[in-house]
Design a protein around this motif. Structure first.
Motif, mmCIF file in Angstrom:
data_model
loop_
_atom_site.group_PDB
_atom_site.id
_atom_site.type_symbol
_atom_site.label_atom_id
_atom_site.label_comp_id
_atom_site.label_asym_id
_atom_site.label_seq_id
_atom_site.Cartn_x
_atom_site.Cartn_y
_atom_site.Cartn_z
ATOM 1 N N GLY A 35 0.866 -1.301 -0.081
ATOM 2 C CA GLY A 35 0.092 0.047 0.033
ATOM 3 C C GLY A 35 0.887 1.310 -0.137
ATOM 4 O O GLY A 35 2.000 1.262 -0.455
ATOM 5 N N GLY A 36 0.097 2.448 0.394
ATOM 6 C CA GLY A 36 0.823 3.488 0.268
ATOM 7 C C GLY A 36 2.132 3.810 1.292
ATOM 8 O O GLY A 36 3.079 4.526 0.601
ATOM 9 N N ILE A 37 1.998 3.425 2.436
ATOM 10 C CA ILE A 37 3.347 3.177 3.251
ATOM 11 C C ILE A 37 4.457 2.531 2.535
ATOM 12 O O ILE A 37 5.781 2.950 2.703
ATOM 13 N N GLY A 38 4.025 1.211 1.993
ATOM 14 C CA GLY A 38 5.004 0.783 1.330
ATOM 15 C C GLY A 38 5.670 1.140 0.235
ATOM 16 O O GLY A 38 7.027 1.339 -0.032
ATOM 17 N N ARG A 39 4.928 1.957 -0.585
ATOM 18 C CA ARG A 39 5.506 2.762 -1.601
ATOM 19 C C ARG A 39 6.212 3.780 -1.208
ATOM 20 O O ARG A 39 7.438 4.192 -1.721
ATOM 21 N N TYR A 40 5.972 4.457 -0.198
ATOM 22 C CA TYR A 40 6.474 5.480 0.657
ATOM 23 C C TYR A 40 8.251 5.069 0.816
ATOM 24 O O TYR A 40 9.135 6.016 0.600
ATOM 25 N N ALA A 41 8.058 3.889 1.598
ATOM 26 C CA ALA A 41 9.394 3.366 2.052
ATOM 27 C C ALA A 41 10.151 3.093 0.709
ATOM 28 O O ALA A 41 11.276 3.213 0.656
ATOM 29 N N LEU A 97 -10.202 6.480 -14.200
ATOM 30 C CA LEU A 97 -9.169 5.542 -13.018
ATOM 31 C C LEU A 97 -8.891 5.800 -11.849
ATOM 32 O O LEU A 97 -8.947 7.099 -11.481
ATOM 33 N N PHE A 98 -9.315 4.991 -10.900
ATOM 34 C CA PHE A 98 -9.077 5.031 -9.519
ATOM 35 C C PHE A 98 -8.198 3.981 -9.084
ATOM 36 O O PHE A 98 -7.981 2.904 -9.490
ATOM 37 N N VAL A 99 -7.088 4.641 -8.171
ATOM 38 C CA VAL A 99 -6.002 3.625 -7.812
ATOM 39 C C VAL A 99 -6.114 3.673 -6.227
ATOM 40 O O VAL A 99 -5.818 4.877 -5.833
ATOM 41 N N GLY A 100 -5.932 2.543 -5.632
ATOM 42 C CA GLY A 100 -5.965 2.235 -4.101
ATOM 43 C C GLY A 100 -6.456 1.430 -3.427
ATOM 44 O O GLY A 100 -7.335 0.407 -4.070
ATOM 45 N N VAL A 101 -6.161 1.177 -2.213
ATOM 46 C CA VAL A 101 -6.817 -0.115 -1.665
ATOM 47 C C VAL A 101 -8.387 0.296 -1.400
ATOM 48 O O VAL A 101 -8.781 1.603 -1.085
ATOM 49 N N LEU A 102 -9.095 -0.764 -1.439
ATOM 50 C CA LEU A 102 -10.723 -0.706 -1.316
ATOM 51 C C LEU A 102 -11.146 -0.578 0.015
ATOM 52 O O LEU A 102 -11.698 -1.645 0.559
ATOM 53 N N ALA A 140 -8.633 -5.467 -2.411
ATOM 54 C CA ALA A 140 -9.773 -5.207 -1.539
ATOM 55 C C ALA A 140 -9.406 -5.265 -0.035
ATOM 56 O O ALA A 140 -8.211 -5.797 0.570
ATOM 57 N N ASP A 141 -9.962 -4.535 0.992
ATOM 58 C CA ASP A 141 -9.755 -4.361 2.403
ATOM 59 C C ASP A 141 -10.360 -5.570 2.937
ATOM 60 O O ASP A 141 -11.473 -5.919 2.879
ATOM 61 N N SER A 142 -9.697 -6.779 3.517
ATOM 62 C CA SER A 142 -10.045 -7.886 3.979
ATOM 63 C C SER A 142 -11.294 -7.932 5.210
ATOM 64 O O SER A 142 -11.977 -8.928 5.430
ATOM 65 N N HIS A 143 -10.868 -6.673 5.795
ATOM 66 C CA HIS A 143 -11.819 -6.516 7.053
ATOM 67 C C HIS A 143 -13.159 -5.849 6.585
ATOM 68 O O HIS A 143 -14.236 -5.975 7.256
ATOM 69 N N TYR A 144 -13.256 -5.256 5.277
ATOM 70 C CA TYR A 144 -14.432 -4.762 4.770
ATOM 71 C C TYR A 144 -14.895 -5.295 3.409
ATOM 72 O O TYR A 144 -14.854 -4.492 2.465
ATOM 73 N N PRO A 145 -14.997 -6.632 3.338
ATOM 74 C CA PRO A 145 -15.052 -7.011 1.984
ATOM 75 C C PRO A 145 -16.553 -6.584 1.205
ATOM 76 O O PRO A 145 -16.817 -6.654 -0.189
ATOM 77 N N GLU A 146 -17.309 -6.317 2.156
ATOM 78 C CA GLU A 146 -18.692 -5.754 1.546
ATOM 79 C C GLU A 146 -18.603 -4.428 0.729
ATOM 80 O O GLU A 146 -19.434 -4.053 -0.127
ATOM 81 N N ILE A 147 -17.462 -3.796 0.847
ATOM 82 C CA ILE A 147 -17.173 -2.418 -0.120
ATOM 83 C C ILE A 147 -17.387 -2.709 -1.288
ATOM 84 O O ILE A 147 -17.917 -2.106 -2.078
ATOM 85 N N LYS A 148 -16.586 -3.863 -1.954
ATOM 86 C CA LYS A 148 -16.627 -4.120 -3.406
ATOM 87 C C LYS A 148 -18.034 -4.554 -3.762
ATOM 88 O O LYS A 148 -18.632 -3.912 -4.469
ATOM 89 N N HIS A 149 -18.539 -5.180 -2.969
ATOM 90 C CA HIS A 149 -19.996 -5.725 -3.488
ATOM 91 C C HIS A 149 -21.155 -4.479 -3.464
ATOM 92 O O HIS A 149 -21.835 -4.661 -4.629
ATOM 93 N N LYS A 150 -21.292 -3.533 -2.585
ATOM 94 C CA LYS A 150 -21.693 -2.366 -2.689
ATOM 95 C C LYS A 150 -21.681 -1.758 -3.828
ATOM 96 O O LYS A 150 -22.022 -1.181 -4.661
ATOM 97 N N ALA A 151 -19.990 -1.425 -4.218
ATOM 98 C CA ALA A 151 -19.897 -0.477 -5.341
ATOM 99 C C ALA A 151 -20.175 -1.517 -6.597
ATOM 100 O O ALA A 151 -20.468 -0.585 -7.437
ATOM 101 N N LEU A 152 -20.454 -2.541 -6.723
ATOM 102 C CA LEU A 152 -20.878 -3.243 -7.770
ATOM 103 C C LEU A 152 -22.478 -3.194 -7.872
ATOM 104 O O LEU A 152 -22.940 -3.332 -9.024
#
Length: 376
Positions: free
Chosen positions: A17-23, A202-207, A239-251
């Protein structure tokens, strides 16, 4: 006199993610610029891609040290603390706030944002994590010799939520090192892979929750329905493993066939997706900086983004802003950009000019100034 400096690279690389890219952007460049001191690089082979560590093997003033200790774990407070103390370091730079609570030697921490104070976990398990998080981040802020953050907006939040003196906090903007020269053959190949025959946002980022993907897709759906636009929306990120419902709602939109979820992609594929995009769009509610938008700027892409203070600071006039809580406004701003080629070209030119403000080399220069000030 040579100093012993530790770099915590347990969060490192594109998969983190973003912190990994920063490092990943910062630490190899620090080693390249500073030949005077010796660096100890602490990594976890279970979380870091070994191929991405190869960059460090060229440096004679560096040593890779493997640890099985995961970030945000109990072992971080015991085993990792013991490992750090064993190496008798003059300074450690942690690219995130997860510093062992009882570590007493000099260190710098980068705190990217205070989003967890603003949008803590909605589930019970995440509430417990939030309680642990507050203890750790407060101790890191209090005990550090200096705090680095990535925007003036984040600095204000750190002062507000952690009660830190402003002069202790140093703002260093991030930069993008993505190579913007992308072979058209690769762009065509990637478009074919994802069946992208239309222009695409285009969107780029963790869901994750703060990214507000659901409103972005609803706004896009409104745009398609009202204006009969022939465009796609491409969502890049895991996807965020703690909130898998985000993708389902987005669809859950009428024009589901115009949504493309790629998952996490390799850097070359990401570059091709940026190169081929019509526009970058984000409806995020909270950010510390917004690196994907800066990457998009470097490719000359116009930006559509939430009207929030940090984006106003970072993207300035290279962006069209919308209310992220109003899908209708998101859709209207998509139409505003797409209906006028001349206006599109004006925003595109502003994007390129704005991108010149953000440089990895400058980030390194400012970070080393902070290191050296502490090591004197």
């Amino acid at each position: 006199m040579q100093k012993r400096i530790g770099l915590d690279i347990r969060i490192f690389g594109t998969r983190m993610g973003g912190i990994g890219r920063y490092a990943q952007e910062l630490f190899p460049r620090i080693l390249s610029a500073d030949k005077e001191n010796f660096y100890f690089l602490f990594y976890n082979k279970k979380t870091v891609d070994p191929a991405e560590l190869e960059v460090f093997k060229q440096f004679k003033n560096a040593r890779l040290i493997e640890t099985a200790v995961r970030h945000y774990s109990f072992a971080e407070q015991v085993s990792f603390l013991r490992l750090l103390n064993k190496h008798d370091l003059d300074l450690v730079h942690f690219p995130n706030f997860n510093v062992p609570y009882f570590y007493k030697r000099p260190f710098i921490t980068t705190i990217h944002d205070m989003v967890h104070h603003k949008i803590s976990g909605a589930k019970k398990s995440r509430l417990l994590h939030f309680m642990a998080y507050t203890k750790i981040i407060e101790a890191a802020a209090k005990n550090s010799q200096a705090i680095i953050t990535v925007s003036e907006y984040s600095k204000q939040d750190i002062v507000k939520y952690l009660n830190v003196r402003p002069e202790k906090i140093h703002v260093t903007y991030e930069g993008s090192s993505l190579n913007i020269n992308v072979d058209e053959g690769l762009v065509s190949e990637v478009k074919k892979r994802y069946l992208l025959s239309r222009p695409y946002f285009l969107f780029v980022g963790v869901l994750e929750r703060k990214k507000n993907i659901v409103n972005l897709t609803r706004g896009f759906d409104y745009f398609l329905q009202k204006y009969k636009a022939d465009m796609d929306l491409v969502v890049v990120g895991k996807a965020d493993s703690h909130y898998p419902e985000i993708k389902h709602k987005a669809l859950d939109i009428k024009n589901i066939d115009r949504l493309v979820f790629t998952g996490q992609v390799e850097e070359d594929e990401l570059r091709a997706l940026y190169k081929g995009a019509y526009c970058f769009a984000t409806a995020s509610l909270h950010e510390g900086f917004g690196l994907p938008g800066v990457e998009a700027l470097s490719f000359g892409l116009p930006l559509l983004a939430s009207n929030i203070p940090v984006f106003n600071e970072i993207y300035d006039n290279a962006c069209i802003y919308f209310d992220p809580l109003d899908p209708k406004d998101i859709g209207e701003k998509m139409h505003l950009l797409s209906r006028d080629d001349r206006f599109y070209g004006q925003i595109q030119e502003k994007s390129f000019q704005r991108s010149l403000l953000f440089s990895c080399d400058n980030t390194v220069k400012e970070t080393l100034k902070i290191h050296r000030k502490i090591l004197v």
